[in-house]
Design a protein around this motif. Structure first.
Motif, PDB file in Angstrom:
ATOM      1  N   ARG A  15       0.992  -1.479  -0.376  1.00  0.00           N
ATOM      2  CA  ARG A  15       0.285   0.115  -0.296  1.00  0.00           C
ATOM      3  C   ARG A  15       0.695   0.890  -0.209  1.00  0.00           C
ATOM      4  O   ARG A  15       1.543   1.198   0.650  1.00  0.00           O
ATOM      5  N   THR A  16       1.005   2.466  -0.476  1.00  0.00           N
ATOM      6  CA  THR A  16       1.658   3.507  -0.387  1.00  0.00           C
ATOM      7  C   THR A  16      -0.266   5.245  -0.726  1.00  0.00           C
ATOM      8  O   THR A  16      -1.113   4.615  -0.978  1.00  0.00           O
ATOM      9  N   LYS A  17       0.153   5.421   0.114  1.00  0.00           N
ATOM     10  CA  LYS A  17      -0.553   6.244   0.440  1.00  0.00           C
ATOM     11  C   LYS A  17       0.430   8.092   0.933  1.00  0.00           C
ATOM     12  O   LYS A  17       0.973   8.346   1.670  1.00  0.00           O
ATOM     13  N   GLY A  18       0.243   9.042  -0.150  1.00  0.00           N
ATOM     14  CA  GLY A  18       0.542  10.480   0.326  1.00  0.00           C
ATOM     15  C   GLY A  18       2.070  10.428  -0.452  1.00  0.00           C
ATOM     16  O   GLY A  18       1.691   9.527  -1.243  1.00  0.00           O
ATOM     17  N   VAL A  49       3.732   7.763   2.783  1.00  0.00           N
ATOM     18  CA  VAL A  49       3.877   6.039   3.885  1.00  0.00           C
ATOM     19  C   VAL A  49       4.231   5.214   2.939  1.00  0.00           C
ATOM     20  O   VAL A  49       2.683   4.479   1.448  1.00  0.00           O
ATOM     21  N   VAL A  50       4.367   4.050   3.133  1.00  0.00           N
ATOM     22  CA  VAL A  50       4.803   2.465   2.039  1.00  0.00           C
ATOM     23  C   VAL A  50       4.095   2.076   3.505  1.00  0.00           C
ATOM     24  O   VAL A  50       5.732   1.399   4.520  1.00  0.00           O
ATOM     25  N   THR A  51       3.618   0.633   3.110  1.00  0.00           N
ATOM     26  CA  THR A  51       3.963  -0.526   3.913  1.00  0.00           C
ATOM     27  C   THR A  51       2.624  -2.066   3.721  1.00  0.00           C
ATOM     28  O   THR A  51       2.847  -1.798   1.973  1.00  0.00           O
ATOM     29  N   TYR A  52       3.434  -2.900   3.225  1.00  0.00           N
ATOM     30  CA  TYR A  52       3.357  -4.438   2.700  1.00  0.00           C
ATOM     31  C   TYR A  52       3.598  -5.231   3.303  1.00  0.00           C
ATOM     32  O   TYR A  52       4.126  -5.130   4.465  1.00  0.00           O
TER      33      TYR A  52
END
Length: 272
Positions: A15-18, A49-52
């Protein structure tokens, strides 16, 4: 939902956001990107922000191969390059810290500008010369073999016992609720990654880290001692030690807003 394929064909969820300076959050053993949803929500106005999900975890593929920290580090590098990220801040909680250590061992500080380690040790297993590993220095090779056997034999039992040891104040009902979030984990993945963590020793990596580093730990962590965090701070140049008073290894969930602001402050600081 966003996925990318690693060079060995494994599909990883991310996921990426911002927009802005990239912050990449790396979850721990048996967890997923969902551990950092609040950080994503509160940091995305100012940061990319990157989460995975690590391979074998969450929505990512659960393959038979590539279940090692070395491959996890390669996956991380490929993700950074897929998203064309530079000067990223890497934040690793628990095994996420081990992934960063492995990345630093093989790829130096390529694509990154800062690192944050959250409640982890550079060497999991304890022995006659090392007492700063798991369970405050009491977890030995013999204990490790028992743990691996139990993970293969009865994953639900091991998971619930581990949750209780990690967050000792939980009720049985709360343990069941937490386990429900982990019951999709496959025993062969959990055992392989536990083996990879226990087989590695990253003490030699610590002095090679020259980017600014934040070391966060819970003062009530039942997994790792305050002395473990202090050891890391002593051996990592340009490091800052940040205790979370009264928190266990689960500090990200216990004080989520403080954790978010700690990451924000660290990301904002100018590198010297």
């Amino acid at each position: 939902m966003a996925f990318f394929h690693t060079k060995d064909g494994t599909r990883l969820y991310y996921r990426t956001k911002g927009t802005g300076k990239p912050i990449v959050f790396i979850h721990g053993w048996s967890n997923s990107h969902e551990a950092f949803l609040l950080q994503e929500q509160h940091l995305c106005d100012d940061y990319h922000v990157v989460t995975y999900d690590l391979r074998g975890h969450g929505k990512s593929d659960k393959p038979q191969q590539g279940l090692s920290l070395r491959t996890f580090a390669k996956d991380l590098k490929e993700l950074l390059e897929h998203l064309e990220l530079e000067d990223a801040l890497l934040v690793g909680w628990s095994m996420g810290t081990s992934v960063i250590f492995e990345y630093l061992r093989h790829f130096n500080q390529e694509h990154i500008s800062k690192v944050c380690f959250v409640d982890m040790t550079p060497k999991l297993l304890n022995d006659k010369t090392w007492k700063l590993g798991l369970y405050h220095g009491s977890f030995t090779e013999k204990d490790n073999l028992t743990a691996l056997t139990t993970i293969f034999e009865d994953w639900p039992s091991y998971a619930k016992t581990f949750i209780k040891a990690t967050i000792p104040y939980l009720t049985e009902e709360q343990i069941e609720q937490l386990f429900h979030l982990k019951e999709d984990n496959l025993p062969h993945v959990m055992a392989a990654m536990w083996l990879s963590m226990s087989a590695n020793d990253y003490r030699d990596v610590l002095p090679s880290i020259t980017v600014p580093s934040l070391i966060i730990y819970g003062t009530k962590s039942t997994l790792y001692s305050e002395e473990t965090a202090q050891y890391m701070a002593q051996h990592v140049t340009h490091s800052t030690l940040l205790p979370f008073e009264g928190c266990t290894h689960f500090l990200v969930g216990e004080q989520p807003h403080r954790f978010t602001e700690a990451i924000r402050d660290f990301a904002t600081e100018e590198s010297s």
